[in-house]
Every structure is written in C-alpha cells, then in structure tokens.
Design a protein around this motif. Sequence first.
Motif, PDB file in Angstrom:
ATOM      1  N   HIS A  37      12.251   1.763 -10.829  1.00 32.47           N
ATOM      2  CA  HIS A  37      12.665   1.392  -9.099  1.00 32.47           C
ATOM      3  C   HIS A  37      13.922   0.636  -9.261  1.00 32.47           C
ATOM      4  O   HIS A  37      14.561   0.440 -10.335  1.00 32.47           O
ATOM      5  CB  HIS A  37      11.555   0.547  -8.723  1.00 32.47           C
ATOM      6  CG  HIS A  37      11.053  -0.685  -9.300  1.00 32.47           C
ATOM      7  ND1 HIS A  37      10.193  -1.723  -8.634  1.00 32.47           N
ATOM      8  CD2 HIS A  37      11.264  -1.138 -10.620  1.00 32.47           C
ATOM      9  CE1 HIS A  37      10.021  -2.609  -9.904  1.00 32.47           C
ATOM     10  NE2 HIS A  37      10.756  -2.185 -10.861  1.00 32.47           N
ATOM     11  N   SER A  56      14.365  -2.193  -7.906  1.00 37.56           N
ATOM     12  CA  SER A  56      14.380  -3.633  -7.865  1.00 37.56           C
ATOM     13  C   SER A  56      14.933  -4.701  -8.964  1.00 37.56           C
ATOM     14  O   SER A  56      15.360  -5.487  -8.782  1.00 37.56           O
ATOM     15  CB  SER A  56      12.711  -4.095  -7.845  1.00 37.56           C
ATOM     16  OG  SER A  56      12.390  -3.319  -6.729  1.00 37.56           O
ATOM     17  N   ARG A  98      10.187   8.101 -13.203  1.00 44.22           N
ATOM     18  CA  ARG A  98       8.711   7.889 -13.388  1.00 44.22           C
ATOM     19  C   ARG A  98       7.826   8.934 -14.053  1.00 44.22           C
ATOM     20  O   ARG A  98       8.394  10.162 -13.460  1.00 44.22           O
ATOM     21  CB  ARG A  98       7.802   7.336 -12.051  1.00 44.22           C
ATOM     22  CG  ARG A  98       8.639   6.292 -11.428  1.00 44.22           C
ATOM     23  CD  ARG A  98       7.795   5.789 -10.239  1.00 44.22           C
ATOM     24  NE  ARG A  98       8.438   4.739  -9.545  1.00 44.22           N
ATOM     25  CZ  ARG A  98       7.953   4.172  -8.467  1.00 44.22           C
ATOM     26  NH1 ARG A  98       7.003   4.314  -7.788  1.00 44.22           N
ATOM     27  NH2 ARG A  98       8.753   3.144  -7.854  1.00 44.22           N
ATOM     28  N   GLU A 157       5.637  10.778 -13.671  1.00 41.95           N
ATOM     29  CA  GLU A 157       4.430  11.122 -12.835  1.00 41.95           C
ATOM     30  C   GLU A 157       3.908  12.313 -12.906  1.00 41.95           C
ATOM     31  O   GLU A 157       4.466  13.277 -13.315  1.00 41.95           O
ATOM     32  CB  GLU A 157       4.770  10.694 -11.455  1.00 41.95           C
ATOM     33  CG  GLU A 157       4.954   9.270 -10.917  1.00 41.95           C
ATOM     34  CD  GLU A 157       4.943   8.898  -9.712  1.00 41.95           C
ATOM     35  OE1 GLU A 157       5.215   9.736  -8.916  1.00 41.95           O
ATOM     36  OE2 GLU A 157       4.798   7.610  -9.213  1.00 41.95           O
ATOM     37  N   GLU A 164       8.202  13.164  -7.270  1.00 37.62           N
ATOM     38  CA  GLU A 164       9.013  13.795  -8.475  1.00 37.62           C
ATOM     39  C   GLU A 164       9.162  12.706  -9.475  1.00 37.62           C
ATOM     40  O   GLU A 164       8.837  11.676  -9.496  1.00 37.62           O
ATOM     41  CB  GLU A 164      10.076  13.896  -7.920  1.00 37.62           C
ATOM     42  CG  GLU A 164      10.753  15.477  -7.620  1.00 37.62           C
ATOM     43  CD  GLU A 164      10.886  16.632  -8.848  1.00 37.62           C
ATOM     44  OE1 GLU A 164      10.659  15.979  -9.732  1.00 37.62           O
ATOM     45  OE2 GLU A 164      10.982  17.812  -8.605  1.00 37.62           O
ATOM     46  N   GLN A 193      16.272   5.710  -4.700  1.00 34.53           N
ATOM     47  CA  GLN A 193      15.751   4.618  -3.986  1.00 34.53           C
ATOM     48  C   GLN A 193      17.000   3.690  -3.388  1.00 34.53           C
ATOM     49  O   GLN A 193      17.972   3.998  -3.918  1.00 34.53           O
ATOM     50  CB  GLN A 193      14.546   3.518  -4.759  1.00 34.53           C
ATOM     51  CG  GLN A 193      13.212   4.113  -5.129  1.00 34.53           C
ATOM     52  CD  GLN A 193      12.470   2.918  -5.450  1.00 34.53           C
ATOM     53  OE1 GLN A 193      13.000   1.817  -5.834  1.00 34.53           O
ATOM     54  NE2 GLN A 193      11.240   3.250  -5.437  1.00 34.53           N
ATOM     55  N   GLU A 246      17.130   0.077  -2.308  1.00 35.42           N
ATOM     56  CA  GLU A 246      16.681  -1.377  -2.439  1.00 35.42           C
ATOM     57  C   GLU A 246      17.490  -2.227  -1.361  1.00 35.42           C
ATOM     58  O   GLU A 246      18.837  -2.019  -1.337  1.00 35.42           O
ATOM     59  CB  GLU A 246      17.070  -1.922  -3.740  1.00 35.42           C
ATOM     60  CG  GLU A 246      16.140  -3.250  -4.012  1.00 35.42           C
ATOM     61  CD  GLU A 246      14.841  -2.886  -4.779  1.00 35.42           C
ATOM     62  OE1 GLU A 246      14.301  -1.896  -4.779  1.00 35.42           O
ATOM     63  OE2 GLU A 246      14.058  -4.153  -4.738  1.00 35.42           O
ATOM     64  N   GLU A 292       4.329   6.492   5.199  1.00 35.85           N
ATOM     65  CA  GLU A 292       5.116   5.081   4.616  1.00 35.85           C
ATOM     66  C   GLU A 292       6.264   5.506   4.355  1.00 35.85           C
ATOM     67  O   GLU A 292       6.872   6.390   3.886  1.00 35.85           O
ATOM     68  CB  GLU A 292       4.240   4.976   3.347  1.00 35.85           C
ATOM     69  CG  GLU A 292       4.999   3.754   2.345  1.00 35.85           C
ATOM     70  CD  GLU A 292       4.440   3.944   0.991  1.00 35.85           C
ATOM     71  OE1 GLU A 292       3.264   4.370   0.818  1.00 35.85           O
ATOM     72  OE2 GLU A 292       5.356   3.914  -0.119  1.00 35.85           O
ATOM     73  N   ARG A 319      11.970  10.936   0.743  1.00 34.55           N
ATOM     74  CA  ARG A 319      10.976  10.904   1.360  1.00 34.55           C
ATOM     75  C   ARG A 319      11.126  10.940   3.026  1.00 34.55           C
ATOM     76  O   ARG A 319      10.774  11.547   3.736  1.00 34.55           O
ATOM     77  CB  ARG A 319       9.873   9.726   1.264  1.00 34.55           C
ATOM     78  CG  ARG A 319       9.234  10.094  -0.285  1.00 34.55           C
ATOM     79  CD  ARG A 319       7.892  10.424  -0.051  1.00 34.55           C
ATOM     80  NE  ARG A 319       7.180  10.608  -1.330  1.00 34.55           N
ATOM     81  CZ  ARG A 319       6.546   9.417  -1.847  1.00 34.55           C
ATOM     82  NH1 ARG A 319       6.247   8.419  -1.294  1.00 34.55           N
ATOM     83  NH2 ARG A 319       5.859   9.731  -3.270  1.00 34.55           N
TER      84      ARG A 319
END
Length: 347
Positions: free
Chosen positions: A177, A179, A204, A206, A213, A218, A220, A289, A322
């Motif tokens: 991420h 962060s 990730r 995942e 994906e 991202q 932040e 979200e 997203r």
Amino acid sequence: MLDKLNQLCEDALAELKSQDKQDKIDTQTALDEWYGRVIGRKGAVTLLLRRVGELPREERPAFGRRANEAKQALEAAYEARAQEIKAAELACSLREGAIDVTMPGRPLPMGRLHPSTQVLRNIYDIFAQMGFQVYHSPEVETDEYNFQWLNMPPHHPARDMWDTFYTTQEGIILRTHTSPGQIRAMREFCPEPIRLILPGMCYRYEQISARSEIQFNQVEGLAVGRHVTLTDLKGTMIEFTRRLYGAERVMRFRSSHFPFTEPSVEVDMDCILCQGEGCPVCKYTGWLEIAGAGMVHPVVLRNGGYDPDEYSGFAFGMGPERIAMQVYSITDIRQFWANDLRFLEQF
Ligand code: FA5
C-alpha cells in the motif's frame, strides 16, 4: 582511304541517329561502347588515321584535314547524344518518382493517456485545489516502513490483510500500500505541518479477480498539524467526492479497522450504476467502497517524529482503478493491464 574514312564516319553517325529499336543507342553504356568502337584508342577511325603514312605524300594534307573534321564531328555527335541520354534519364526518374500531392495522407496513430493516468491526474487536480502536494515514495520497501512503523510489528495478525510479495533479500518487499510513504513524508517534514497526496503502484500476492489485481495504483492522503480533526477528514472526503462524481452523489463513512489509524473508517459512495437501489456490482448494498481512512494513530505519529499530544492528523488511501471502474462502468479490473487496444482506445 579517304572514301573509307568518309564511309566509316557516315556509318558511325547514322548508327548514333538510328531510331531502330534494336540498334538504338539510348543508354550511356551503349554510347560508351560506340565511342570505343569508333574513336577510342582502338576504334576504327583511330586505326585508319594511323595509316596516313601509307598514302602518297601529296594526298596526306587533304586526308589529314578531313580526318580532323571527321573526328570533331564524331566527338560533337557523341557529346550531343550524351546530353540527350542524360535528359531522358532525368525525365524518366522524375516521372517514376513523382509524388501525388493530392493523395490523402496516411493517418498517424495517436497515443493517449492510460485510463489510470487520466484518473490519477484528475485526483491530483482536485487535491491540488485543496492545497495537497504530490509526494512520491519507493515501490520497493522495507518491512519496517510497510508494516512495523505503521504499528504492525512482526507476527501482528493485521499483516494478513496485505498478502505480500517478498524478495530474496531479507526484509525487502514490494509495498502492499502507499501508507509507508506516510512515515517517509513525516520524517522528512517534521515538525512542519503536512498536506500531501502520495500516489503510486502497489503490489499484493492476491487472487486475481474482476475486482482485484496483483498490481494497482493507490493514492494516499496525509494531513498532519495542530488541531486536525475527524471533521477535517470528512469535509475533505465530501469535497473530493463531490468534485469527482458530482454534487448529487452521496458519500458515507462506515467504521472499520486499520492498525495505523484510530478511529478508522471506510469511505463509500452510493452505487453509480443503480443509484443506491442495489445491483450485482454493489452486491445489492447500494454502496461502493472507494477508500480506507482514519485519524493517524499516535504510535505512527510518534514514529514519524511528531508528538501525538501536540499534533494530530488524518490519512486516507484510495484505489484509482476501482474509482475509474465506477466512473466508466468498467466491469473487470484485469482490463487495465491487459494492453488490449480495444479497451484502451475507449478513453
Ligand atoms: C489500505 O491499503 C490502507 N493502506 C488504506 C488506508 C490508508 C487506510 C490510510 C487508512 C489510512 P485497503 O487494503 O482497503 O487499505 O486498500 C485501499 C484501496 O486500494 C481499496 O479501497 C481499493 O480501492 C484499492 N485496492 C486494494 N486492493 C486492491 C486490488 N487488489 N486491486 C485493485 N485495487 C485494490
């Protein structure tokens, strides 16, 4: 011998002028061959001239004069023909290489910005107007920045929320991420107040699906200062979503948990497809979200160099892919990195 000279000369000139397709001298090579055969060092006329000594003395001057005239005539004819050949070749190459300026040009395929880049730039613009600067931090991170200084010590169960790509080098990972950039920014700017966005790629390990994906962007957000409150976070998110989606759309905070924020929330928008009525995309909840957020945890503030008794801050992390999926009604996130022009050309 004079007759022979005249005859030779006449034949050679006739050959040069001949229009007979087969004999026609119409290239420089053929002309050079003619030259060698007639007035070259071993040409017929040259050889004849060398035999002048065989003539009776009184005939020699007349023969000599005629020989000069003949040679000059042949040389002149050679030059004239060479010029004609050159002009014909030039005309031919101009004709063949001619450019039709009236022909329509070939269309040049124009590149365009990737949909993720377009959404990212849109996000930068909105936050820039609210006074947030862009701050870049590394995609290859250490375990400390990605987890430990974000209040997730080794073996903390919350690490399971981020399936991680580890490298062969102990403690070096691909950031899961954006962060960890919070710590880097705080350590760079402490004790100054901060208002930043930190965009970039995350990774990730995942299960890839229509919504997830293994690599994605991202953005932040981080604001640190004296008296920064949850209301500031909510006001910032409301303003952002209004500018991105339009004033008629509804945003909500839903309580959540992140180890690096306290309290923590999820930011949801009413579903763009069903306008909150409920559909398969929003799993019939009417909400989608868009970000995780919260007030920066005191431990994280301290790890960044700020005294949590004096300073407070808010942070959020959103996924531009997203968001793009919602804005453009894209049903499968895998399209973003599939490099399929049929998809990319639509943006
Ligand atoms: C986080 O990553 C937190 N770091 C966000 C945060 C920041 C919370 C600051 C509090 C304060 P989360 O795992 O929910 O949270 O990811 C945030 C966003 O990234 C998601 O809302 C989603 O939009 C996007 N995202 C997460 N995983 C994927 C994935 N596999 N594919 C595409 N987008 C993803």
